[in-house]
Design an enzyme around this catalytic site. Sequence first.
Site, PDB file in Angstrom:
ATOM      1  N   THR A 182      45.185  63.164  41.413  1.00 27.73           N
ATOM      2  CA  THR A 182      43.771  62.852  41.188  1.00 27.73           C
ATOM      3  C   THR A 182      43.289  63.422  39.860  1.00 27.73           C
ATOM      4  O   THR A 182      43.704  64.517  39.473  1.00 27.73           O
ATOM      5  CB  THR A 182      42.963  63.543  42.305  1.00 27.73           C
ATOM      6  OG1 THR A 182      43.406  63.000  43.536  1.00 27.73           O
ATOM      7  CG2 THR A 182      41.481  63.391  42.149  1.00 27.73           C
ATOM      8  N   ARG A 210      43.654  54.692  54.801  1.00 26.36           N
ATOM      9  CA  ARG A 210      43.575  56.145  54.615  1.00 26.36           C
ATOM     10  C   ARG A 210      42.611  56.489  53.473  1.00 26.36           C
ATOM     11  O   ARG A 210      42.644  55.895  52.404  1.00 26.36           O
ATOM     12  CB  ARG A 210      44.959  56.702  54.302  1.00 26.36           C
ATOM     13  CG  ARG A 210      45.029  58.237  54.150  1.00 26.36           C
ATOM     14  CD  ARG A 210      44.959  58.673  52.719  1.00 26.36           C
ATOM     15  NE  ARG A 210      45.231  60.118  52.557  1.00 26.36           N
ATOM     16  CZ  ARG A 210      45.071  60.773  51.420  1.00 26.36           C
ATOM     17  NH1 ARG A 210      44.632  60.146  50.343  1.00 26.36           N
ATOM     18  NH2 ARG A 210      45.339  62.053  51.336  1.00 26.36           N
ATOM     19  N   VAL A 211      41.750  57.447  53.717  1.00 26.36           N
ATOM     20  CA  VAL A 211      40.863  57.967  52.674  1.00 26.36           C
ATOM     21  C   VAL A 211      41.144  59.468  52.570  1.00 26.36           C
ATOM     22  O   VAL A 211      41.267  60.155  53.587  1.00 26.36           O
ATOM     23  CB  VAL A 211      39.383  57.705  53.046  1.00 26.36           C
ATOM     24  CG1 VAL A 211      38.449  58.469  52.127  1.00 26.36           C
ATOM     25  CG2 VAL A 211      39.084  56.205  52.977  1.00 26.36           C
ATOM     26  N   GLY A 236      45.008  65.721  50.398  1.00 24.03           N
ATOM     27  CA  GLY A 236      43.606  65.518  50.749  1.00 24.03           C
ATOM     28  C   GLY A 236      43.265  65.977  52.149  1.00 24.03           C
ATOM     29  O   GLY A 236      42.173  66.510  52.397  1.00 24.03           O
TER      30      GLY A 236
HETATM   31  N1  ASP Z   1      43.709  64.625  46.765  1.00 24.13           N
HETATM   32  C1  ASP Z   1      44.236  63.295  46.611  1.00 24.13           C
HETATM   33  C2  ASP Z   1      44.300  62.623  47.944  1.00 24.13           C
HETATM   34  O1  ASP Z   1      44.698  63.248  48.915  1.00 24.13           O
HETATM   35  C3  ASP Z   1      45.571  63.265  45.970  1.00 24.13           C
HETATM   36  C4  ASP Z   1      45.863  64.305  44.924  1.00 24.13           C
HETATM   37  O2  ASP Z   1      45.001  64.778  44.229  1.00 24.13           O
HETATM   38  O3  ASP Z   1      47.025  64.723  44.765  1.00 24.13           O
HETATM   39  O4  ASP Z   1      44.018  61.450  48.008  1.00 24.13           O
END
Ligand code: ASP
Length: 321
Positions: A182, A210-211, A236
């Site tokens: 991200t 999925r969120v 996440g």
């Molecule tokens: N946090 C993000 C998610 O779980 C992925 C990431 O930042 O690695 O969608």
Amino acid sequence: MKRRDFIKKSTLFSSAYALPKSSNRNDFDLSNSEPVVVSTWDHGLLANRVSWDILAAGGKSLDAVEEGVRVVESDPNIRTVGMGGYPDREGIVTLDACIMDYESNCGSVAFLRDIVNPISVARKVMEETPHVMLVGQGAKKFALKKGFKETNLLTDLSRKEWNSWKISSKYESIINIENHDTISSLALSGDGRLAGACTTSGSAYKMHGRVGDSPIIGAGLFLDNQVGAAAATGLGEAVIKSSGSAMVVEAMRNGASPQDACEHVILRILKMNKQVENLQVGFIALDIRGNVGAFSIKKGFNYALSNQKRGHLLLPANCLE
Ligand code: ASP
């Protein structure tokens, strides 16, 4: 490292660490702040260069973070955000993003398809609707109504890789391999106003629907202009269940430095999770005085820092491992 060893290490760590008493923040003149922007991962540098130009010209921190992360979203070679992001296991790219300003206004979109710049849709949700969060079809309908173009986000390369992935269909989190990184970005403008943005295509080959944490205010991103701002990257699910970014800001409210606040919440996350072998979470934090911190569970997390004194830097975050 096994969970047992992690817990042992974190206990040692936490006994050496205690939140100091809350300090009085009202004694600080914010109208003459030094601008700063901090963003996650290598691609943070790309975003920071754009954000910095806006901040250095006296622009708004909200514009700075939005414009910065838009560049990353629009780049098809960055595989974890926006255009060219990894698809879910059905071969569909779905995006999550949120944005927040110094007055605690916020906007968010989740499970959004076919729109290159979800961060700008999130800003429109914030500024032009009575709501905070729009998801799925509703978010897309709103974006199209606001003039965003419908675009296929699945590149030829992503399709090819997805087709090879389908042969094994194995879903596992891969630490520090760029399959989920991200971009989170936090900025402080010269007039002492914080803003934050967070945008992602989420974990590669996630379940359809999925969120993650990234569009959730308090999880992927949080700020309070009395205190500071924080944002997350990594698994996440672990960030959501700890309300990670909100907790980092609360630790700063209680007097912790941005660095100590990130460390404090990483330790909490470790204690909350049984499976830590493949668990990576990282936070960045920025307080209202312009101090920055970053910390992750495992090695490999880095962040970009831009300010007047030091220019543009890419720095490795400290970590527990
Ligand atoms: N946090 C993000 C998610 O779980 C992925 C990431 O930042 O690695 O969608």
